[in-house]
Design a protein around this motif. Structure first.
Motif, PDB file in Angstrom:
ATOM      1  N   LEU A 145      87.034 109.149  24.071  1.00  0.00           N
ATOM      2  CA  LEU A 145      87.062 109.278  22.613  1.00  0.00           C
ATOM      3  C   LEU A 145      88.364 108.667  22.099  1.00  0.00           C
ATOM      4  O   LEU A 145      89.280 108.387  22.881  1.00  0.00           O
ATOM      5  CB  LEU A 145      86.979 110.750  22.224  1.00  0.00           C
ATOM      6  N   GLU A 146      88.417 108.512  20.763  1.00  0.00           N
ATOM      7  CA  GLU A 146      89.634 107.899  20.199  1.00  0.00           C
ATOM      8  C   GLU A 146      90.440 108.876  19.327  1.00  0.00           C
ATOM      9  O   GLU A 146      91.653 108.803  19.265  1.00  0.00           O
ATOM     10  CB  GLU A 146      89.191 106.688  19.351  1.00  0.00           C
ATOM     11  N   TYR A 147      89.728 109.792  18.648  1.00  0.00           N
ATOM     12  CA  TYR A 147      90.407 110.660  17.676  1.00  0.00           C
ATOM     13  C   TYR A 147      90.176 112.142  17.919  1.00  0.00           C
ATOM     14  O   TYR A 147      89.068 112.542  18.303  1.00  0.00           O
ATOM     15  CB  TYR A 147      89.877 110.375  16.268  1.00  0.00           C
ATOM     16  N   ARG A 163      87.238 117.431  30.187  1.00  0.00           N
ATOM     17  CA  ARG A 163      85.928 117.529  30.857  1.00  0.00           C
ATOM     18  C   ARG A 163      85.085 116.280  30.542  1.00  0.00           C
ATOM     19  O   ARG A 163      84.438 115.712  31.417  1.00  0.00           O
ATOM     20  CB  ARG A 163      85.233 118.784  30.322  1.00  0.00           C
ATOM     21  N   LEU A 164      85.132 115.870  29.285  1.00  0.00           N
ATOM     22  CA  LEU A 164      84.345 114.699  28.880  1.00  0.00           C
ATOM     23  C   LEU A 164      84.850 113.435  29.577  1.00  0.00           C
ATOM     24  O   LEU A 164      84.079 112.596  30.020  1.00  0.00           O
ATOM     25  CB  LEU A 164      84.418 114.492  27.354  1.00  0.00           C
ATOM     26  N   ARG A 165      86.180 113.374  29.681  1.00  0.00           N
ATOM     27  CA  ARG A 165      86.789 112.194  30.300  1.00  0.00           C
ATOM     28  C   ARG A 165      86.295 112.044  31.745  1.00  0.00           C
ATOM     29  O   ARG A 165      85.984 110.946  32.184  1.00  0.00           O
ATOM     30  CB  ARG A 165      88.309 112.356  30.256  1.00  0.00           C
ATOM     31  N   LYS A 206      91.339 124.763  23.638  1.00  0.00           N
ATOM     32  CA  LYS A 206      89.922 124.664  24.005  1.00  0.00           C
ATOM     33  C   LYS A 206      89.439 123.218  23.872  1.00  0.00           C
ATOM     34  O   LYS A 206      88.677 122.730  24.704  1.00  0.00           O
ATOM     35  CB  LYS A 206      89.070 125.552  23.089  1.00  0.00           C
ATOM     36  N   MET A 207      89.919 122.552  22.813  1.00  0.00           N
ATOM     37  CA  MET A 207      89.487 121.163  22.576  1.00  0.00           C
ATOM     38  C   MET A 207      90.017 120.240  23.670  1.00  0.00           C
ATOM     39  O   MET A 207      89.321 119.348  24.140  1.00  0.00           O
ATOM     40  CB  MET A 207      89.972 120.669  21.210  1.00  0.00           C
ATOM     41  N   VAL A 208      91.279 120.466  24.061  1.00  0.00           N
ATOM     42  CA  VAL A 208      91.889 119.599  25.075  1.00  0.00           C
ATOM     43  C   VAL A 208      91.135 119.757  26.402  1.00  0.00           C
ATOM     44  O   VAL A 208      90.832 118.773  27.080  1.00  0.00           O
ATOM     45  CB  VAL A 208      93.397 119.890  25.213  1.00  0.00           C
TER      46      VAL A 208
END
Ligand code: LLP
Length: 423
Positions: free
Chosen positions: A231-233, A223-225, A216-218
């Motif tokens: 993001l970095e971390y 989506r954010l990208r 889900k996070m990936v």
């Protein structure tokens, strides 16, 4: 694997007979194996060697300075949850860029300390907290790195008190709100959102809930990208389960193999926050049998440690194996079913119920196993019992790492108002 084993019928911690420790330092007593702690840290580090994550040991599991120092010296970072834990991190000179700070309720003072110290980042759990961090950073004329703790709404299949990643839990921010916060970022110029954080629960024995949450996070990161948010971390939290009884938790290797491809897909630097996995098996609680007694319905073994020393059975109905320090010459057929209980005036003051154990008698010592995590750190002075000593064993060397408290310690901060003294 751990360094507690029987040699000729006597329980040893590394190369030291545990009974000698009980006699020398008194009972009850926490005993930790240095090499078990380091082995577990290295197991995880090696399993993830293709990713090279920051392993930020979760201080709350066992916060003794000697334990922290041992891990920090091997390259670990620290996952903290309070100003007090930051203070401990400073005491052991943990590099600030290896510290991450999670808590739903950071106070203004705690935020200010973390901001001034420039830790790696604070894990933010609400919009209001993010606004506070922004305001405090502005006052201090700095930009603070933060990660958004997302609540991925995943069932980790563990005890409900240690489930943290469902939307009914107080932790983290749902995906939709997290997205809205990220869109707001330009309105908060004194914080830099540089990562995402999850922690779905504790004592999780299977990799599936992790895969589900990380997937889900990936997706979210991708989506954010697309929206131009880099993001970095990615901090995947802690929660790796250990063996208390008959659990069959995933090994570090299997866990890493299962989730590494997903972690690589995120394209971010990875952080892990294990607590129990590193210290759980590395500690035992040694206690002496005071009395045995039978009622018409039960047989009780009454020991000198209480729920104030190890609250896990009382709080979570947690199972801990209990072994006598000496099995030499014991007849394995002479077992009986007992409740192992402490001296505290509560019926929840127990370490085992209806447990079949070798027969023990007054003066025998017992070891409550797998007590290195959430043992001493959750202990209290309830019933005005001094908190007990902790020792660390390194091969055949023994180090006292926390003195047993004395009665004066218990009342040290209390004040009888003058009027009660008739002054
Ligand atoms: N990261 C965060 C944000 C956490 O809240 C916790 C634990 C950890 C990491 C470390 O979790 P671990 O790897 O140790 O499972 N007192 C309970 C456990 C409470 C866990 C709280 N959070 C027990 O004795 O089972």
């Amino acid at each position: 694997m751990h360094e507690f084993k029987y040699i000729k019928g006597r329980l040893y911690c590394e190369d030291v007979k545990v009974e000698d420790l009980a006699k020398r330092f008194g009972s009850p007593l926490y005993v930790y194996s240095y090499h078990t702690i380091i082995d577990h840290y290295l197991k995880l580090k090696n399993a993830f060697s293709s990713i090279k994550p920051l392993i930020a040991y979760s201080v709350k599991a066992n916060s003794n300075l000697a334990v922290l120092k041992a891990l920090v010296d091997k390259g670990a970072g620290l996952d903290i949850v309070s100003g007090g834990e930051l203070y401990r991190a400073i005491q052991v000179r943990c590099p600030m860029n290896r510290i991450v700070y999670a808590s739903v309720g950071k106070t203004e003072r705690e935020i200010e300390e973390a901001v001034r110290r420039k830790i790696l980042f604070l894990n933010v759990e609400s919009l209001q907290e993010l606004e506070s961090i922004n305001r405090i950073s502005k006052r201090l004329n700095t930009i603070t790195r933060v990660a958004i703790r997302v609540n991925p709404d995943i069932e980790p299949k563990t005890h409900r008190y240690i489930t943290t990643g469902r939307l009914t839990n107080k932790f983290g921010i749902d995906f939709k709100s997290a997205y809205q916060i990220l869109m707001l970022r330009r309105a908060l110029p004194n914080v830099k959102i540089s990562g995402l954080h999850i922690h779905i629960g504790s004592q999780i024995t299977d990799a599936s809930p992790y895969s589900a949450a990380i997937s889900k996070m990936v997706d979210f990161i991708e989506r954010l990208r697309k929206k131009g948010i880099e993001l970095e971390y990615l901090n995947i939290g802690g929660g790796l389960g250990i063996i208390y009884n008959h659990e069959t938790p995933q090994t570090a290797q299997r866990f890493a193999k299962r989730i590494s491809p997903l972690l690589k897909r995120s394209g971010l630097k990875i952080i892990l926050e294990p607590g129990r996995f590193i210290v759980g098996q590395a500690g035992i609680l040694v206690t002496e049998v005071l009395y045995t007694k039978s009622t018409p319905k039960k047989k009780f073994v009454i020991v000198d440690a209480g729920m104030n020393d190890l609250i896990r059975p009382a709080l979570y109905d947690a199972y801990h194996q209990i072994f006598p320090l000496e099995i030499k010459g014991a007849n394995p057929r002479r077992t009986e079913k007992v409740d192992v209980v402490g001296p505290i005036c509560e019926s929840a003051d127990f370490f085992a119920k209806e447990r079949r154990m070798p027969k023990v008698k007054s003066g025998d010592y017992l070891a409550v196993m797998s007590a290195g995590a959430y043992g001493f750190t959750m202990s209290s002075n309830y019933n005005s019992r001094p908190r007990i000593a902790e020792v660390m064993v390194v091969k055949d060397n023994v180090f006292l790492i926390r003195k047993r408290e004395v009665y004066a310690d218990i009342v040290r901060n209390e004040i009888i108002p003058a009027f009660l003294l008739g002054l």
